[in-house]
Design a protein around this motif. Structure first.
Motif, short mmCIF file in Angstrom:
data_model
loop_
_atom_site.label_atom_id
_atom_site.label_comp_id
_atom_site.label_asym_id
_atom_site.label_seq_id
_atom_site.Cartn_x
_atom_site.Cartn_y
_atom_site.Cartn_z
N TYR A 1 0.84 -1.21 0.00
CA TYR A 1 0.00 0.00 0.00
C TYR A 1 0.87 1.25 0.00
N HIS A 2 0.30 2.34 -0.54
CA HIS A 2 0.95 3.66 -0.49
C HIS A 2 1.22 4.03 0.98
N ALA A 3 0.18 4.01 1.79
CA ALA A 3 0.28 4.19 3.25
C ALA A 3 1.16 5.36 3.69
N ARG A 4 0.96 6.47 3.04
CA ARG A 4 1.64 7.73 3.36
C ARG A 4 0.61 8.84 3.12
N PRO A 5 0.96 10.10 3.42
CA PRO A 5 0.04 11.16 3.03
C PRO A 5 -0.28 11.04 1.53
N VAL A 6 -1.55 11.23 1.17
CA VAL A 6 -1.96 11.07 -0.23
C VAL A 6 -1.97 12.44 -0.92
N SER B 1 -3.92 3.07 -3.01
CA SER B 1 -3.53 3.44 -4.38
C SER B 1 -2.62 4.66 -4.44
N GLY B 2 -2.75 5.56 -3.47
CA GLY B 2 -1.96 6.80 -3.50
C GLY B 2 -2.62 7.91 -4.30
N ARG B 3 -3.89 7.75 -4.67
CA ARG B 3 -4.62 8.80 -5.40
C ARG B 3 -5.99 8.98 -4.71
N PRO B 4 -6.39 10.24 -4.46
CA PRO B 4 -7.67 10.45 -3.78
C PRO B 4 -8.82 9.70 -4.45
N PHE B 5 -9.66 9.11 -3.64
CA PHE B 5 -10.89 8.45 -4.08
C PHE B 5 -10.65 7.30 -5.06
N THR B 6 -9.47 6.73 -5.07
CA THR B 6 -9.16 5.68 -6.05
C THR B 6 -9.07 4.32 -5.36
N GLY B 7 -10.04 3.45 -5.71
CA GLY B 7 -10.18 2.19 -5.01
C GLY B 7 -11.23 2.29 -3.92
N ASP B 8 -11.71 3.50 -3.67
CA ASP B 8 -12.78 3.72 -2.68
C ASP B 8 -14.13 3.58 -3.36
N HIS B 9 -15.12 3.11 -2.63
CA HIS B 9 -16.49 3.08 -3.16
C HIS B 9 -16.91 4.50 -3.56
N ILE C 1 -13.34 5.94 -14.94
CA ILE C 1 -12.91 5.07 -13.83
C ILE C 1 -11.48 5.39 -13.43
N SER C 2 -11.24 5.44 -12.14
CA SER C 2 -9.89 5.62 -11.62
C SER C 2 -9.48 4.33 -10.92
N THR C 3 -8.44 3.68 -11.43
CA THR C 3 -8.07 2.40 -10.81
C THR C 3 -6.73 2.43 -10.10
N ASP C 4 -5.73 3.09 -10.71
CA ASP C 4 -4.40 3.14 -10.09
C ASP C 4 -3.60 4.27 -10.71
N LEU C 5 -2.42 4.51 -10.19
CA LEU C 5 -1.63 5.67 -10.62
C LEU C 5 -1.21 5.60 -12.09
N ASP C 6 -1.23 4.40 -12.66
CA ASP C 6 -0.77 4.24 -14.05
C ASP C 6 -1.91 4.00 -15.03
N ASP C 7 -3.12 4.38 -14.67
CA ASP C 7 -4.27 4.04 -15.52
C ASP C 7 -4.53 5.03 -16.66
N GLY C 8 -3.72 6.07 -16.76
CA GLY C 8 -3.88 7.03 -17.86
C GLY C 8 -4.99 8.04 -17.64
N LEU C 9 -5.57 8.05 -16.47
CA LEU C 9 -6.63 9.02 -16.18
C LEU C 9 -6.04 10.43 -16.11
#
Ligand code: URA
Length: 214
Positions: A32-37, A62-70, A89-97
């Motif tokens: 997990y990112h587990a640091r300030p986001v 994930s390290g991105r706000p609201f990403t992986g959250d419901h 959709i936001s899935t992870d830091l490398d998803d191209g969003l």
């Protein structure tokens, strides 16, 4: 307003309880990112969205706000529907969003136990919001998701809490040209109980688009 304003710092350890909880979380979930986001989005947004805090298996992972959250499912869908992103959709830091005109941040940057930051933590983290608010467009709208975010935004802007009560759908025009719009938080609880329906959340973005004229 805080005298210790600061740009986002991934190494921030100012809140002992949060810092300790992140250490425990990193041990339990080493991936997990587990640091300030950090905030996510454009440098000088016309729309700044302010959430509460990272969720354990969402933004904290994930390290991105609201990403992986419901809560992020409906938020990112709305952003795409109303032209603020290239994907729904936001899935992870490398998803191209890529966000357009918009940035997302949280009132509290670290994962709080039980999703509940305490007052001291909200106040300590406010220094980062103060700096973020300096970077937004002169006519930007600030979308506060929920009461904690609303109060944190007022504090960061040095505005009197009693003059601007939280009200879903309300737009407060500020003297400097910017404005605050309130919405119930798009949490699982609020959407499951229909406190916030998709139609209600859509209406918030319709108001934002109308005011920003984009
Ligand atoms: N995830 C976030 O990043 N913020 C919230 O407020 C809720 C979920």
């Amino acid at each position: 307003m805080s005298n210790n304003n600061a740009v986002f710092d991934i190494g921030c350890r100012l809140c002992p309880r949060l810092s300790h909880f992140l250490n425990e979380t990193r041990e339990k979930f080493p991936d997990y990112h587990a640091r300030p986001v950090p905030p996510f989005g454009v440098a000088s947004p016309k729309l700044l969205i302010v959430g509460l805090a990272p969720g354990m298996h969402g933004a904290n992972a994930s390290g991105r706000p609201f990403t992986g959250d419901h809560a992020g499912i409906i938020l990112y869908e709305m952003l795409h529907k109303y032209g603020f992103s290239n994907k729904a959709i936001s899935t992870d830091l490398d998803d191209g969003l890529v966000l357009k005109h918009c940035r997302i941040t949280n009132a509290v940057k670290c994962l709080p136990p039980g999703n509940k930051p305490i007052g001291d933590e909200i106040n300590t983290c406010n220094r980062y919001l103060v700096e973020e608010l300096k970077t937004i467009d002169k006519k930007a709208m600030i979308l506060s998701l929920g009461l904690v975010s609303h109060k944190a935004v007022l504090k960061a802007l040095g505005l009197k809490q009693s003059k601007y009560p939280f009200k879903h759908g309300k737009i407060y025009q500020l003297d400097d040209g910017r404005s605050i719009i309130d919405s119930y938080h798009c949490s699982r609880y609020n959407t499951n109980t229909k406190r916030l329906t998709e139609a209600m959340f859509s209406e918030i973005f319709i108001q934002i688009k109308a005011q920003l004229k984009i």
